[in-house]
Motif scaffolding. Structure first.
Motif, short mmCIF file in Angstrom:
data_model
loop_
_atom_site.label_atom_id
_atom_site.label_comp_id
_atom_site.label_asym_id
_atom_site.label_seq_id
_atom_site.Cartn_x
_atom_site.Cartn_y
_atom_site.Cartn_z
N LEU B 104 59.26 24.37 11.62
CA LEU B 104 58.08 24.36 10.76
C LEU B 104 58.08 25.56 9.81
O LEU B 104 57.66 25.44 8.65
N ALA B 105 58.56 26.69 10.28
CA ALA B 105 58.59 27.87 9.41
C ALA B 105 59.50 27.62 8.21
O ALA B 105 59.16 27.98 7.07
N LEU B 112 56.53 26.63 0.11
CA LEU B 112 56.06 27.83 -0.62
C LEU B 112 56.95 28.11 -1.83
O LEU B 112 56.47 28.47 -2.91
N MET B 113 58.26 27.94 -1.65
CA MET B 113 59.18 28.21 -2.76
C MET B 113 59.02 27.22 -3.90
O MET B 113 59.41 27.48 -5.03
N ALA B 114 58.43 26.06 -3.56
CA ALA B 114 58.20 25.05 -4.61
C ALA B 114 57.15 25.50 -5.61
O ALA B 114 56.93 24.84 -6.61
N ALA B 173 48.50 27.93 2.52
CA ALA B 173 47.92 28.74 3.59
C ALA B 173 46.75 28.02 4.25
O ALA B 173 46.61 28.02 5.48
N VAL B 174 45.92 27.37 3.43
CA VAL B 174 44.78 26.64 3.99
C VAL B 174 45.29 25.45 4.81
O VAL B 174 44.77 25.15 5.89
N ARG B 278 51.46 31.18 10.69
CA ARG B 278 50.87 29.99 11.31
C ARG B 278 51.93 28.94 11.61
O ARG B 278 51.69 28.00 12.36
N SER B 279 53.09 29.09 10.98
CA SER B 279 54.19 28.14 11.19
C SER B 279 55.16 28.62 12.25
O SER B 279 56.22 28.02 12.45
#
Lengths: 287, 307
Positions: B104-105, B112-114, B173-174, B278-279
């Motif tokens: 998941l991480a 995120l990189m997208a 993040a949400v 969280r991941s």
């Protein structure tokens, strides 16, 4: 038979309920079918083997790796093809996009290689001509084939398939059996099913789970033989049978302890399975 | 069947890089981002297409809205990121993906990189906006007689890209905090309404230091009548009718705006670290970098305010 999966005293609880209790088994190459009624613990067993869950107690060894350790888990996942009961695919993706996405998660990062591998598995499951179709427009059976296609990515050494034949019509089930049998010639396939005919058709080993306990582990023939002499037919209901049902010919088929003058029938795997989960104490049949 | 060990044989690139490429392409085609970009372009680029400065509804309107006006794109980036990150949840692919080598991480890192896609889109749109303004000779800032034509500096033009990065990362993040897309949409909507529709409420020290949209110009309170104070020759002035106060404004403020952008980048890194935490990852360096940039950004703005 070299052991590919070994469970030793594995227990998994969800809150206070034990989904699996002290299960021990050894599974080798070939196709192993897991039979059991709803809620018996089949899915929990498969999720443990697929490293989607960790056992509360007991030991697991999968393909020689320990899934409790992070590096062991990663090594298993690199050799694993997993089809959960409910894949929950992204409906807005095309078939190719979804399988390609899973291929990335399986570390097939080279685009050309991924494309070739995606084409290969889609052809394997007969969806090569549907690659551009959105998943939302597919029937349940076709979605199941997409699920199977993603599981086949990378020629995994271990296939874990939870109810893989649900939603497949008879022709597709035959194709599925042929495909899985081919994979199992050098690999290991662990699948759960409600269909005893699937197990009879192509499983070398069968595990029967009931109430979170393993109550049988052996060959389909060995399971079937447990019902030898315990299946009979009659024109009407028999109060002495453990289970009976009326067939298409109007006669009743019974399983249990037959009366002395009973007209005995050849036992099927389904008879034996029903007899096993209905009547036999766990210790009596555990191998 | 060959017993191919897929990952070991093929791990030239980490899966999150390949995933980022796929997700970047999907992100820039996401309807929420396309719609946000289209609305923002209609509002901010459309009026300049004939290379003539559009009429302002009130003094300094163009300057006030120059970056805030891209809020539909920011909201679109938030919504798109949240939907992309929340595709995988209980009831969809979370069970399937638990058995994947890319954990998941790594999957979160790829998403995120997208952010590169939406950020590039925002940068292109802002550059187009700036180019049109420059070609038209700038926009009018200030109240007569102290007015000037202003063209945003190139560093200032980075603002929409940086805010878009923050919005996209916030969406991820949400998503890693709650799987409820309804909660995320309500949160995003309230946030956008509070800080972008009601942007003017926060454009005073110290709020301006920490809110998302930077004040694109500096200002000094010059009192109720302009004659009462000494106005530097170069100062522009704005009369605020609601408070009957004159303000001297200073355009082209690179230092405070740059400080604000650094602050926003720091917050984005902190949110990314939260999403990764969280991941299941432990992104200590990322979090520390976020704290560092956030502090530097805040301090720069505070020092610039008192300088």
């Amino acid at each position: 038979m070299s052991t590919q999966i070994r469970l030793a005293g594995v227990t998994k609880r969800f809150r206070s309920r034990a989904a699996l209790s002290l299960v021990s088994a050894e599974i080798g190459h070939g196709v192993t079918g897991v039979l059991g009624p709803n809620g018996a613990g089949k899915t929990t067993l498969l999720r443990l083997v697929a490293t989607a869950l960790q056992p509360d107690t007991g030991e697991l060894d999968i393909l020689g790796y320990d899934p409790a350790a992070a590096d062991g888990r990663l090594a298993i996942r690199r050799r694993l093809g997993y089809l959960p009961q409910d894949v929950g695919m992204y409906s807005g993706f095309t078939v190719r996009e979804f399988v390609d996405y899973v291929a990335i998660l399986k570390e097939i990062t080279d685009r050309n290689e991924r494309r070739a591998e995606t084409d290969r598995v889609l052809d394997e499951v007969g969806l090569g001509d549907r690659a551009g179709q959105r998943i939302r427009s597919l029937s349940g059976g076709m979605r199941r084939r997409v699920g199977l296609a993603q599981a086949l990515l990378g020629n995994p050494a271990l296939l874990v398939l939870d109810e893989p034949t649900v939603g497949l019509d008879p022709v597709l089930r035959l194709q599925f059996r042929e495909l899985v049998s081919r994979y199992a010639t050098t690999g290991t396939v662990l699948l759960s099913t409600h269909l005893t005919e699937d197990v009879a058709a192509f499983c070398q080993t069968v595990l029967v789970i009931e109430g979170g306990q393993l109550i049988f582990a052996g060959t389909p023939a060995a399971l079937t033989s447990m019902a030898d002499g315990r299946v009979w037919t009659s024109a009407g209901p028999d109060a002495g049978s453990e289970l009976s049902w009326r067939g298409a010919d109007g006669r009743y088929r019974h399983i249990g302890d037959p009366p002395p003058d009973a007209e005995l029938l050849s036992a099927t795997l389904e008879d034996a399975y029903l007899l096993t989960i209905r009547s036999l104490p766990a210790q009596a049949v555990r191998r | 069947m060959t017993d191919t060990i897929t990952g070991i044989a093929r791990r030239q690139n980490s899966p999150h890089v390949a995933l980022a490429l796929v997700e970047t392409w999907r992100a820039v085609r996401h309807p929420a981002i396309l719609l946000g970009a289209a609305v923002g372009a209609v509002l901010l680029i459309g009026p300049w297409l004939d290379l003539v400065e559009p009429t302002q509804q009130y003094v300094n309107e163009t300057y006030d809205l120059i970056w805030v006006g891209w809020s539909p794109l920011y909201l679109g980036a938030f919504i798109a990121a949240n939907m992309i990150a929340n595709r995988e949840r209980d009831g969809t692919t979370s069970e399937l993906f638990r058995g994947m080598p890319a954990d998941l991480a790594q999957r979160t890192r790829g998403i995120l990189m997208a952010v590169a896609g939406p950020a590039a889109l925002a940068a292109i749109l802002a550059a187009a906006q700036r180019s049109l303004i420059a070609a038209a000779g700038g926009f009018t800032a200030g109240s007569r007689p102290n007015i000037a034509k202003v063209v945003p500096t190139w560093p200032e033009t980075l603002t929409p890209a940086i805010i878009t990065i923050g919005a996209f990362v916030a969406g991820v993040a949400v998503a890693r905090t709650t799987q409820s897309r309804s909660i995320a949409m309500v949160f995003g909507g309230l946030f956008a309404f509070t800080f972008f529709v009601g942007y003017w409420m926060w454009w005073r020290f110290p709020f301006i230091v920490v809110v998302p949209a930077p004040l694109p110009y500096g200002y000094d309170d010059l009192g109720a009548t302009l004659e009462q104070v000494e106005v530097a020759d170069s100062a522009l002035t704005v009369f605020d009718a609601s408070s009957t106060t004159w303000y001297g404004i200073e355009p082209g403020l690179s230092v405070p705006v740059a400080g604000h952008l650094v602050y926003l980048a720091g917050v984005a890194l902190l949110m990314a670290a939260w999403a990764l935490r969280r991941s299941g990852a432990a992104p200590v360096r990322l979090a520390l970098s976020g704290v560092f940039l956030t502090v530097i950004g805040v301090v720069t703005q505070v020092v610039a305010h008192y300088a």
